[in-house]
Each structure stands twice: as structure tokens, then as C-alpha cells.
Design a protein around this motif. Structure first.
Motif, PDB file in Angstrom:
ATOM      1  N   ARG A 127      95.684 118.795  43.618  1.00 48.01           N
ATOM      2  CA  ARG A 127      95.722 118.831  42.155  1.00 48.01           C
ATOM      3  C   ARG A 127      94.671 119.813  41.646  1.00 48.01           C
ATOM      4  O   ARG A 127      93.538 119.824  42.129  1.00 48.01           O
ATOM      5  CB  ARG A 127      95.457 117.442  41.580  1.00 48.01           C
ATOM      6  N   GLU A 140      95.926 127.121  25.681  1.00 49.19           N
ATOM      7  CA  GLU A 140      97.243 127.738  25.857  1.00 49.19           C
ATOM      8  C   GLU A 140      97.241 128.677  27.060  1.00 49.19           C
ATOM      9  O   GLU A 140      98.207 128.726  27.830  1.00 49.19           O
ATOM     10  CB  GLU A 140      97.620 128.488  24.582  1.00 49.19           C
ATOM     11  N   ALA A 143      97.468 126.691  30.314  1.00 52.10           N
ATOM     12  CA  ALA A 143      98.826 126.214  30.602  1.00 52.10           C
ATOM     13  C   ALA A 143      99.662 127.295  31.285  1.00 52.10           C
ATOM     14  O   ALA A 143     100.498 127.002  32.148  1.00 52.10           O
ATOM     15  CB  ALA A 143      99.499 125.756  29.313  1.00 52.10           C
ATOM     16  N   ASP A 148      97.423 121.954  36.717  1.00 51.53           N
ATOM     17  CA  ASP A 148      97.810 120.573  36.410  1.00 51.53           C
ATOM     18  C   ASP A 148      97.022 119.995  35.244  1.00 51.53           C
ATOM     19  O   ASP A 148      97.563 119.278  34.403  1.00 51.53           O
ATOM     20  CB  ASP A 148      97.580 119.684  37.638  1.00 51.53           C
ATOM     21  N   ARG A 149      95.707 120.287  35.229  1.00 53.83           N
ATOM     22  CA  ARG A 149      94.821 119.685  34.241  1.00 53.83           C
ATOM     23  C   ARG A 149      93.803 120.705  33.751  1.00 53.83           C
ATOM     24  O   ARG A 149      93.591 121.743  34.369  1.00 53.83           O
ATOM     25  CB  ARG A 149      94.055 118.489  34.835  1.00 53.83           C
ATOM     26  N   ASN A 180      97.981 117.943  25.412  1.00 53.49           N
ATOM     27  CA  ASN A 180      99.063 116.965  25.501  1.00 53.49           C
ATOM     28  C   ASN A 180     100.407 117.618  25.170  1.00 53.49           C
ATOM     29  O   ASN A 180     101.417 117.386  25.852  1.00 53.49           O
ATOM     30  CB  ASN A 180      98.804 115.801  24.543  1.00 53.49           C
ATOM     31  N   GLU A 181     100.397 118.448  24.162  1.00 55.77           N
ATOM     32  CA  GLU A 181     101.620 119.132  23.737  1.00 55.77           C
ATOM     33  C   GLU A 181     102.159 120.036  24.842  1.00 55.77           C
ATOM     34  O   GLU A 181     103.380 120.170  25.026  1.00 55.77           O
ATOM     35  CB  GLU A 181     101.312 119.959  22.485  1.00 55.77           C
ATOM     36  N   LEU A 182     101.244 120.636  25.613  1.00 56.17           N
ATOM     37  CA  LEU A 182     101.620 121.578  26.663  1.00 56.17           C
ATOM     38  C   LEU A 182     101.816 120.924  28.024  1.00 56.17           C
ATOM     39  O   LEU A 182     102.115 121.599  29.008  1.00 56.17           O
ATOM     40  CB  LEU A 182     100.553 122.673  26.770  1.00 56.17           C
ATOM     41  N   GLY A 183     101.622 119.605  28.091  1.00 62.04           N
ATOM     42  CA  GLY A 183     101.838 118.890  29.337  1.00 62.04           C
ATOM     43  C   GLY A 183     100.689 118.975  30.322  1.00 62.04           C
ATOM     44  O   GLY A 183     100.884 118.749  31.523  1.00 62.04           O
ATOM     45  N   LEU A 184      99.496 119.289  29.836  1.00 63.69           N
ATOM     46  CA  LEU A 184      98.322 119.364  30.696  1.00 63.69           C
ATOM     47  C   LEU A 184      97.584 118.030  30.709  1.00 63.69           C
ATOM     48  O   LEU A 184      97.362 117.421  29.654  1.00 63.69           O
ATOM     49  CB  LEU A 184      97.359 120.446  30.188  1.00 63.69           C
ATOM     50  N   GLY A 185      97.175 117.584  31.890  1.00 64.79           N
ATOM     51  CA  GLY A 185      96.296 116.433  31.970  1.00 64.79           C
ATOM     52  C   GLY A 185      94.908 116.803  31.491  1.00 64.79           C
ATOM     53  O   GLY A 185      94.510 117.973  31.535  1.00 64.79           O
ATOM     54  N   ASN A 206      94.801 110.407  25.527  1.00 64.43           N
ATOM     55  CA  ASN A 206      95.264 110.555  26.911  1.00 64.43           C
ATOM     56  C   ASN A 206      94.217 111.181  27.833  1.00 64.43           C
ATOM     57  O   ASN A 206      94.556 111.956  28.737  1.00 64.43           O
ATOM     58  CB  ASN A 206      96.562 111.366  26.968  1.00 64.43           C
TER      59      ASN A 206
END
Length: 237
Positions: A127, A140, A143, A148-149, A180-185, A206
Motif C-alpha cells: 500500500r 488532485e 490522485a 492509495d492514500r 474522499n471525492e477522489l477516492g484517496l484514503g 474518513n
């Protein structure tokens, strides 16, 4: 709840100050997990002034939770991570003479470099996380590397918490919302402490993980490691 990963660099610093094996880094890591820590973080630097590269190899054999290795992805660091294969690698842009981490990546300027490094580690099932300042364009950019994060660099929040915590947290809330919007932890670390961790945790949507070393070890001089680990966990619920 966010998980607590304890950075044990300061334990290694204390050990190295006498040139022996007291305190024993492996025993401390094992004890921290027994006390409730949900991860162990190390940040080896090229001069090995605290964590030694061999420590990473040895910790891999005993850590039962998650081993997170932080560092600047120079050639020797990449080789170490390739060998150890921790649960997570966190890419930090600090120079060899840096006292401590003091800035996040410019993910726009270094996009191609970071993308290559992220892919290299992800191909091995590790990860990946990129250390960043709470800036929307930087989030941005992160991403776009395929990471992942992100790990939010929280020194600015910690420095301004006492004077105006609402203003101090605002950039981090916006950064977390974008992540969160971009799917990143979302991970976070640097100068988080018992004083400010609960507020940070409650405000960041989150939040997955915090990495805490200097403050936690310092607080433990007065309160004890087992007690402090569980005090942090109570504030991360």
C-alpha cells in the motif's frame, strides 16, 4: 475509528545515544502492539541516525499489526522497501540532512517520478501513501499518481491549534473532502498529540490512520507507554 501507528524513531535515537541495545527496539515494538498500538511506523534516513536499515528487516519479523516505512525514495530506500515489503510505504520528500520532515510533496512538479515509484511498490502489493500539505491542487496531483492514500502533514495545524483551532483545521477539512471525492484514503501525522488529536480526528471525514512518534514518546515519559497508547486510542474513536 482511525488506527494508531506508533513511530518508534525516538526509541532508536535513545538506543543509539549509548551505542548499545537499550532500549531494545524490537521489544518496544512488541510491547506497543501488546498495549494496543495498531501499527508500527519507522522512518529510516540515509545516515541511520535513529532507525537503521537493519531495524526495518528485524521489525518485519516481529510486527504483527502493520509495518509502515516512511522515507524519501532514493535508491537505497527503494531497495530496502523491496526487501522488507511492509504493509505500507509512505513517500516523504525530506533531504538527507533534514532534522525532521518539514514539507509535503509537490505532486504536480514530481508527478512522473511519484507515479513511477507508486507503481513500483503497488506492483509488489505494498500500500502506498504520499506525504502532502493540505492544498487542493496537491491532493488532485496525488490522485493522478495512482497512489492509495495521502498522509496529511499536520505541523501547521498543531502549531496553530492553541490560538485558533477552527482556522487551523479548515485547510485539512477541505483537503480531506477532496481526497474522499477522489477516492484517496487519508492518513495524517506530524506533531499530533494528546492535546489536539481528538479535535483533529472529529473534524476530518474518513480519517484512516495517524502516525505519532515524538509527542507520544515524550508524553510516555510522564504517563507510561501503555497508558498513553490507550489514551490516544480513546481519542480516536
Amino acid at each position: 475509528m482511525a488506527i494508531l501507528s506508533v513511530n518508534v524513531n525516538k526509541i532508536a535515537t535513545l538506543r543509539n545515544s549509548r551505542g548499545g541495545d537499550v532500549p531494545n527496539l524490537l521489544k518496544v515494538a512488541i510491547d506497543l502492539e501488546r498495549f494496543g498500538a495498531q501499527g508500527i511506523t519507522i522512518h529510516p534516513r540515509p545516515d541511520e541516525r535513529h532507525i537503521k536499515y537493519q531495524d526495518a528487516r528485524d521489525l518485519k519479523k516481529v510486527v504483527q499489526t502493520e509495518l509502515n516505512i516512511e522515507g524519501n525514495p532514493i535508491e537505497s530506500f527503494i531497495k530496502l522497501v523491496d526487501e522488507v515489503k511492509p504493509a505500507q510505504v509512505t513517500l516523504v520528500p525530506d533531504g538527507p540532512d533534514a532534522l525532521t520532515s518539514n514539507a509535503g510533496w509537490d505532486t504536480l512538479k514530481h508527478k512522473d517520478f511519484l507515479s513511477d515509484i507508486v507503481k513500483h511498490f503497488k506492483d509488489q502489493g505494498i500500500r502506498t501513501s504520499i506525504f502532502v500539505d493540505p492544498v487542493i491542487a496537491i491532493i488532485e496531483g496525488a490522485a493522478k499518481t495512482g497512489v492509495d492514500r495521502i498522509e496529511l502533514y499536520t505541523e501547521d495545524f498543531a502549531s496553530n491549534y492553541s490560538s485558533d483551532k477552527e482556522a487551523a483545521i479548515q485547510p485539512y477539512i477541505l483537503a480531506a473532502q477532496k481526497a474522499n471525492e477522489l477516492g484517496l484514503g487519508i492518513n495524517a501525522g506530524h506533531d499530533l498529540s494528546l492535546e489536539n488529536i481528538q479535535y483533529f480526528n472529529k473534524q476530518i471525514p474518513n480519517l484512516l490512520e495517524v502516525s505519532i512518534g515524538h509527542a507520544l514518546i515524550s508524553e510516555s515519559l510522564y504517563l507510561g507507554l501503555e497508558n498513553v497508547v490507550n489514551m490516544y486510542k480513546a481519542k480516536l474513536v
